[in-house]
Design a protein around this motif. Structure first.
Motif, PDB file in Angstrom:
ATOM      1  N   VAL A 176      12.429 -28.463  -2.171  1.00  0.00           N
ATOM      2  CA  VAL A 176      12.423 -27.680  -3.415  1.00  0.00           C
ATOM      3  C   VAL A 176      13.615 -26.730  -3.357  1.00  0.00           C
ATOM      4  CG1 VAL A 176      11.175 -25.965  -4.788  1.00  0.00           C
ATOM      5  CG2 VAL A 176       9.919 -27.813  -3.657  1.00  0.00           C
TER       6      VAL A 176
ATOM      7  N   PRO B 115       9.886 -31.641  -7.290  1.00  0.00           N
ATOM      8  CA  PRO B 115       9.770 -33.078  -7.533  1.00  0.00           C
ATOM      9  C   PRO B 115       9.087 -33.344  -8.877  1.00  0.00           C
ATOM     10  CG  PRO B 115       8.981 -32.503  -5.332  1.00  0.00           C
ATOM     11  CD  PRO B 115       9.187 -31.217  -6.064  1.00  0.00           C
ATOM     12  N   SER B 116       9.334 -34.510  -9.453  1.00  0.00           N
ATOM     13  CA  SER B 116       8.759 -34.837 -10.760  1.00  0.00           C
ATOM     14  C   SER B 116       7.239 -34.928 -10.719  1.00  0.00           C
ATOM     15  CB  SER B 116       9.341 -36.154 -11.276  1.00  0.00           C
ATOM     16  OG  SER B 116       9.086 -37.200 -10.356  1.00  0.00           O
ATOM     17  N   ASP B 117       6.677 -35.114  -9.514  1.00  0.00           N
ATOM     18  CA  ASP B 117       5.218 -35.185  -9.400  1.00  0.00           C
ATOM     19  C   ASP B 117       4.613 -33.834  -9.010  1.00  0.00           C
ATOM     20  OD1 ASP B 117       6.061 -34.991  -6.792  1.00  0.00           O
ATOM     21  OD2 ASP B 117       5.056 -36.794  -6.070  1.00  0.00           O
TER      22      ASP B 117
ATOM     23  N   ALA C 239      19.620 -34.611 -11.589  1.00  0.00           N
ATOM     24  CA  ALA C 239      18.285 -34.223 -11.132  1.00  0.00           C
ATOM     25  C   ALA C 239      17.423 -33.779 -12.307  1.00  0.00           C
ATOM     26  CB  ALA C 239      18.391 -33.105 -10.090  1.00  0.00           C
ATOM     27  N   ASP C 240      17.781 -34.237 -13.520  1.00  0.00           N
ATOM     28  CA  ASP C 240      17.032 -33.802 -14.702  1.00  0.00           C
ATOM     29  C   ASP C 240      15.780 -34.635 -14.943  1.00  0.00           C
ATOM     30  OD1 ASP C 240      18.692 -35.976 -15.355  1.00  0.00           O
ATOM     31  OD2 ASP C 240      18.787 -35.404 -17.467  1.00  0.00           O
ATOM     32  N   ASP C 241      15.420 -35.488 -13.985  1.00  0.00           N
ATOM     33  CA  ASP C 241      14.132 -36.172 -14.048  1.00  0.00           C
ATOM     34  C   ASP C 241      13.061 -35.382 -13.291  1.00  0.00           C
ATOM     35  OD1 ASP C 241      15.339 -36.583 -11.583  1.00  0.00           O
ATOM     36  OD2 ASP C 241      14.513 -38.605 -11.336  1.00  0.00           O
ATOM     37  N   ARG C 242      13.461 -34.275 -12.697  1.00  0.00           N
ATOM     38  CA  ARG C 242      12.536 -33.449 -11.922  1.00  0.00           C
ATOM     39  C   ARG C 242      11.992 -32.313 -12.790  1.00  0.00           C
ATOM     40  NH1 ARG C 242      15.972 -32.977  -6.216  1.00  0.00           N
ATOM     41  NH2 ARG C 242      17.113 -34.960  -6.474  1.00  0.00           N
TER      42      ARG C 242
ATOM     43  N   LEU D 190      13.459 -25.985  -8.515  1.00  0.00           N
ATOM     44  CA  LEU D 190      13.644 -27.400  -8.812  1.00  0.00           C
ATOM     45  C   LEU D 190      12.657 -28.174  -7.956  1.00  0.00           C
ATOM     46  CD1 LEU D 190      15.290 -29.571 -10.351  1.00  0.00           C
ATOM     47  CD2 LEU D 190      16.790 -29.682  -8.355  1.00  0.00           C
TER      48      LEU D 190
ATOM     49  N   SER E 265      12.829 -27.684 -17.726  1.00  0.00           N
ATOM     50  CA  SER E 265      13.189 -29.011 -17.233  1.00  0.00           C
ATOM     51  C   SER E 265      14.149 -29.749 -18.154  1.00  0.00           C
ATOM     52  CB  SER E 265      11.920 -29.850 -17.040  1.00  0.00           C
ATOM     53  OG  SER E 265      10.978 -29.209 -16.218  1.00  0.00           O
TER      54      SER E 265
ATOM     55  N   THR F 236       9.342 -33.530 -20.945  1.00  0.00           N
ATOM     56  CA  THR F 236       9.468 -33.108 -19.555  1.00  0.00           C
ATOM     57  C   THR F 236       8.198 -33.531 -18.806  1.00  0.00           C
ATOM     58  OG1 THR F 236       8.382 -30.932 -19.638  1.00  0.00           O
ATOM     59  CG2 THR F 236      10.670 -31.057 -20.454  1.00  0.00           C
TER      60      THR F 236
END
Length: 382
Positions: free
Chosen positions: A200, A218-220, A158-161, A216, A56, A11
């Protein structure tokens, strides 16, 4: 739960977990923290203050009408009718911002997964649903949605977040410092909010029995998670305490307390099927499920209270006299109750609270009884 072959996914919070000294394990195909300080300490901290969980690995996604969301309210009815082909809950009747736990069903009424579906809040475009499915089942679930709902709807993963759960009696105070409107949400309500202009999804729900939120991000958003953890009210919590917390709260774990061989009635989840859906009888396995609602299911998921200090783990056989009547599906020690706690399936005639049972724990008979769920009262914000 069978782990997929091949390297484990990580994650976006993996390096942060390592920095915090987490003990990592493979879970649902991901390298996840099982504990930081220790399961008991993390469990009790969540009940008393505020715990932060990395979830995540789960399957957040957005299901949208083909052609995109729209501003007219009829768009919600259109997308809701589509997803209702797969689930037995009333999705058309969701109010703006309302979320609902439901189950994905096969044609025999068996549970393929449990999931939470949220309608966009007032002011946001309709015709779009925010859905979170279980991590171990997300590939299956998404394949089903694409196969059954195409070309009328489109799925956006959205599982890259980053998906975190912030749980405990101080969760509202912690999160509202960053998202003031979060305090206005009731249990099972969600709304899109913004962090440095980035959207978010903030949902008031969780898997511990305590008040709390899922975010939820952002990935960053790792720096924001680190900022939350710098708050003295917040500690990182691993999968070990997540499991003991949900067990005390009487909440099912997919693949253990429910699966494709169990109907919602057998799993004591009849409440996910609202009256209008029962009347319409237009969901998968409706004939079987409605017959069980009317006439009783052959088995029932119940709480089980061992009467000594020996925990009864998954697979423990349950007896009444010399007759095997069921099996434990989740079991362990409850740090809040300070007793062993368990759930399992028993034959319908033995499902009444207070029924005396015998558990075969490591080959030795142990006294137990059917107990009312949850073992610890829910503290949701109503």
């Amino acid at each position: 739960m069978t782990e997929p072959n091949g390297p484990l996914h990580k994650t976006p919070l993996f390096e942060l977990h390592q920095t915090l000294g987490a003990k990592m394990v493979g879970f649902a195909g991901y390298d996840m923290p099982i504990q930081f300080e220790g399961v008991k300490a993390e469990h009790l901290w969540t009940r008393e203050s505020c715990g932060l969980f990395d979830v995540s690995h789960m399957g957040p996604c957005f299901l949208t009408l083909a052609g995109g969301p729209r501003n007219d309210p009829d768009a919600h009815i259109e997308i809701a009718k589509l997803i209702e082909m797969l689930v037995p809950s009333d999705i058309q009747g969701l109010k703006p911002g309302q979320a609902r736990l439901t189950v994905l069903l096969n044609d025999e009424g068996g549970i393929l997964d449990d999931l939470i579906i949220t309608r966009p809040a007032e002011g946001d475009e309709q015709g779009r649903l925010y859905i979170v499915v279980n991590g171990a089942m997300k590939a299956q679930d998404w394949d089903i949605m694409r196969e059954k709902l195409s070309p009328h709807a489109e799925l956006e993963r959205a599982d890259d977040r980053i998906l975190i759960a912030v749980q405990g009696p101080k969760a509202e105070a912690v999160i509202s410092d960053h998202f003031p409107k979060a305090a206005e949400l009731g249990f099972m309500e969600g709304q899109r909010m913004f962090l440095n202009d980035a959207p978010v999804m903030v949902s008031r729900c969780g898997y511990t029995g305590e008040d709390g939120y899922e975010l939820l991000l952002p990935s960053d958003g790792v720096a924001f998670v680190a900022e939350l953890l710098a708050d003295e009210r917040v500690k990182p919590i691993g999968l070990g305490a997540r499991d003991s917390l949900r067990l005390e709260a009487g909440l099912c774990l997919y693949g253990h307390d429910m699966d494709a061989s169990r109907t919602p009635v057998e799993a004591s989840l009849t409440w996910v099927i609202q009256k209008n859906r029962r009347e319409r009888a237009d969901f998968p396995g409706a004939e079987i499920i409605l017959d069980q609602i009317a006439n009783g299911a052959p088995v029932k998921r119940v709480g089980i209270q061992p009467l000594d200090r020996a925990p009864a783990r998954e697979g423990t056989e349950i007896f009444v006299g010399d007759e095997k009547v069921g099996e434990i599906t989740s079991g362990g020690f409850g740090p809040t109750t300070e007793t062993p706690v368990a759930m399992g399936y028993v034959a319908r005639e033995h499902a009444k609270a207070g029924t005396e049972l015998t558990l075969m724990v490591r080959g030795k008979p142990r006294a137990a009884k059917v107990a009312k769920l949850p073992f610890v009262p829910h503290n949701y914000k109503r």
